[in-house]
Design a protein around this motif. Structure first.
Motif, short mmCIF file in Angstrom:
data_model
loop_
_atom_site.label_atom_id
_atom_site.label_comp_id
_atom_site.label_asym_id
_atom_site.label_seq_id
_atom_site.Cartn_x
_atom_site.Cartn_y
_atom_site.Cartn_z
N LYS A 192 0.98 -1.07 -0.06
CA LYS A 192 -0.01 -0.09 0.15
C LYS A 192 0.91 1.29 -0.12
O LYS A 192 0.65 2.26 -0.90
CB LYS A 192 -0.76 0.04 1.20
CG LYS A 192 -1.66 -1.17 1.36
CD LYS A 192 -2.67 -1.22 2.59
CE LYS A 192 -1.94 -1.06 4.04
NZ LYS A 192 -1.13 -2.28 4.23
N SER A 193 1.97 1.37 1.10
CA SER A 193 2.72 2.65 1.06
C SER A 193 3.73 2.59 -0.31
O SER A 193 3.65 3.71 -0.84
CB SER A 193 3.75 2.47 2.11
OG SER A 193 2.82 2.58 3.16
N THR A 194 4.16 1.35 -0.77
CA THR A 194 4.86 1.51 -1.63
C THR A 194 4.27 2.04 -2.98
O THR A 194 4.67 2.89 -3.82
CB THR A 194 5.42 0.19 -2.05
OG1 THR A 194 6.22 -0.35 -1.14
CG2 THR A 194 6.12 0.05 -3.34
N LEU A 199 1.37 4.03 -2.86
CA LEU A 199 1.08 5.46 -2.56
C LEU A 199 2.33 6.24 -3.13
O LEU A 199 2.07 7.38 -3.58
CB LEU A 199 0.58 5.61 -1.12
CG LEU A 199 -0.09 6.83 -0.77
CD1 LEU A 199 -1.60 6.73 -1.14
CD2 LEU A 199 -0.24 7.10 0.74
N ARG A 200 3.36 6.09 -2.52
CA ARG A 200 4.69 6.64 -2.69
C ARG A 200 5.10 6.81 -4.17
O ARG A 200 6.04 7.64 -4.49
CB ARG A 200 5.72 6.34 -1.86
CG ARG A 200 5.60 6.55 -0.33
CD ARG A 200 6.55 6.27 0.60
NE ARG A 200 6.35 4.97 0.81
CZ ARG A 200 7.41 4.09 1.54
NH1 ARG A 200 8.55 4.70 2.02
NH2 ARG A 200 6.99 2.74 2.03
N CYS A 201 4.62 6.11 -5.17
CA CYS A 201 4.80 6.01 -6.42
C CYS A 201 4.23 7.36 -7.07
O CYS A 201 4.59 8.13 -8.18
CB CYS A 201 4.37 5.09 -7.35
SG CYS A 201 5.31 3.43 -7.06
N PHE A 260 1.73 12.12 6.47
CA PHE A 260 2.38 10.89 6.85
C PHE A 260 1.96 10.16 8.43
O PHE A 260 1.23 11.08 8.76
CB PHE A 260 4.02 11.08 6.84
CG PHE A 260 4.37 11.63 5.80
CD1 PHE A 260 5.15 10.59 5.00
CD2 PHE A 260 4.70 12.92 5.58
CE1 PHE A 260 5.82 10.77 3.67
CE2 PHE A 260 5.29 13.05 4.21
CZ PHE A 260 5.90 12.18 3.52
N GLN A 261 2.13 9.22 8.52
CA GLN A 261 1.77 8.49 9.82
C GLN A 261 2.20 9.31 11.20
O GLN A 261 1.25 9.69 11.75
CB GLN A 261 2.27 7.01 9.89
CG GLN A 261 2.02 6.38 11.11
CD GLN A 261 2.32 4.90 11.25
OE1 GLN A 261 2.77 4.42 10.03
NE2 GLN A 261 2.39 4.19 12.37
N GLN A 262 3.46 9.85 11.17
CA GLN A 262 3.88 10.71 12.24
C GLN A 262 3.96 12.13 11.90
O GLN A 262 4.31 12.32 10.85
CB GLN A 262 5.30 10.19 12.60
CG GLN A 262 5.86 9.02 13.06
CD GLN A 262 4.94 8.56 14.19
OE1 GLN A 262 4.92 9.64 14.96
NE2 GLN A 262 4.96 7.33 14.56
P1 ADP Z 1 5.36 1.74 7.75
O1 ADP Z 1 4.56 0.61 8.50
O2 ADP Z 1 5.28 2.91 8.87
O3 ADP Z 1 5.02 2.21 6.48
P2 ADP Z 1 7.50 0.40 7.27
O4 ADP Z 1 8.24 -0.88 8.19
O5 ADP Z 1 6.88 -0.27 6.08
O6 ADP Z 1 6.93 1.34 8.00
O7 ADP Z 1 8.89 0.88 6.68
C1 ADP Z 1 9.63 2.05 7.25
C2 ADP Z 1 10.86 2.17 6.41
O8 ADP Z 1 11.64 1.14 6.05
C3 ADP Z 1 10.27 2.68 4.99
O9 ADP Z 1 11.04 3.86 4.58
C4 ADP Z 1 10.46 1.60 4.03
O10 ADP Z 1 10.75 1.93 2.56
C5 ADP Z 1 11.58 0.70 4.57
N1 ADP Z 1 11.48 -0.56 4.40
C6 ADP Z 1 10.51 -1.50 4.79
N2 ADP Z 1 10.69 -2.81 4.54
C7 ADP Z 1 11.93 -2.88 4.00
C8 ADP Z 1 12.95 -3.65 3.54
N3 ADP Z 1 12.57 -5.14 3.40
N4 ADP Z 1 14.22 -3.49 3.24
C9 ADP Z 1 14.60 -2.04 3.39
N5 ADP Z 1 13.78 -1.31 3.72
C10 ADP Z 1 12.53 -1.33 4.03
#
Ligand code: ADP
Ligand code: ADP
Length: 237
Positions: A43-45, A47-49, A91-93
């Motif tokens: 989802k976040s991935t 959205l951020r596109c 953002f979340q925070q």
């Molecule tokens: P949130 O749940 O707050 O979105 P995430 O845990 O998904 O937080 O991600 C926090 C940060 O870590 C983001 O910048 C994300 O791109 C990065 N991230 C998430 N998963 C990975 C991973 N497997 N490897 C490297 N970076 C990651």
């Protein structure tokens, strides 16, 4: 129905790992679209596109089509600063700048070259009202935004985005770091502004999605498994 953003066959790779496997999702004007699904489903991935935030991450490859008002978001001609004015993000925070409430909300207007003080004041007030935080900050506009509670800071951040009147606002779990009362205030204000703005909101809260969204998109393992009208996808309680 008019779409603010349309996407087609979106694939995203972190290195060799394919995190999005061909997403097609459009964002209709003046509708709230909720993106839901388990943690890690993309989802976040996705959205951020939409405002090219993933461009900053090393090793990321993005393919597919992304259009904002019919124009290619990833065109070499796209000015990313301009794009981020049209595609606002929350953002979340809560992340207000470490300066006054007023300057936080005026920030985007000043960047956009607005110099008329009266216009700036009016827009700051309107935005703080739309973000349902005006009554709490109106006598403290010169205080540092960081001196307010988390919920107030998040509403100040929402006002900061509203002030520049973006084409679409992306929200990545905007209430999940907040207490339930603060979260409900944000849901209420989104319902109040829904006829003026287009919103894409990532949430893992089904109740929130069913309460505030017009449309829901379910993500699972980097795929979109279902998209439809929220009232048809959720059975009313
Ligand atoms: P949130 O749940 O707050 O979105 P995430 O845990 O998904 O937080 O991600 C926090 C940060 O870590 C983001 O910048 C994300 O791109 C990065 N991230 C998430 N998963 C990975 C991973 N497997 N490897 C490297 N970076 C990651
Ligand atoms: P969601 O928002 O649905 O929780 P994410 O978009 O954060 O999901 O993550 C989708 C997948 O991509 C997860 O497997 C996550 O670990 C991975 N991922 C996210 N950010 C990064 C990153 N910066 N580098 C590598 N993998 C990442």
């Amino acid at each position: 129905m008019e779409n603010v953003i349309t996407t087609h066959n979106v694939r995203l790779y972190y290195g060799r790992k394919e995190a999005l496997h061909g997403i097609d999702l459009d964002f209709p004007k003046r509708k709230i679209t909720a993106l839901i699904g388990p943690s890690g489903s993309g989802k976040s991935t996705f959205l951020r596109c939409l405002n090219r935030m993933n461009d900053l991450t090393p090793g990321v490859t993005i393919t597919g089509s992304f259009k904002l008002d019919g124009k290619d978001i990833y065109s070499p001609k796209t000015d990313v600063v301009d794009l981020r004015k049209k595609v606002g993000m929350v953002f979340q925070q809560p992340n207000p700048f470490p300066f006054s409430v007023f300057e936080n909300v005026a920030f985007g207007l000043r960047l956009a070259g607005v110099r008329d003080r009266k216009l700036i004041q009016e827009r700051v007030e309107t935005s703080l009202k739309q973000a349902a935080v005006w009554d709490e900050v109106k006598d403290k506009l010169n205080e540092n935004a960081l001196s307010f509670s988390g919920g107030q800071q998040q509403r100040i951040c929402i006002a900061r985005v509203l002030a520049v009147q973006p084409e679409i606002i992306l929200m990545d779990e905007p209430t999940s770091a907040l207490d339930p009362v603060s979260a409900a205030k944000i849901e209420d204000l989104l319902l109040d502004i829904q006829d003026k703005f287009t919103i894409a909101i990532v949430t893992h809260n089904m109740q929130q999605a069913s309460r505030i969204s017009d449309r829901t998109a379910f993500f699972l393992d980097g795929r979109l498994v279902e998209t439809g009208l929220t009232k048809e996808l959720f059975i009313a309680p």
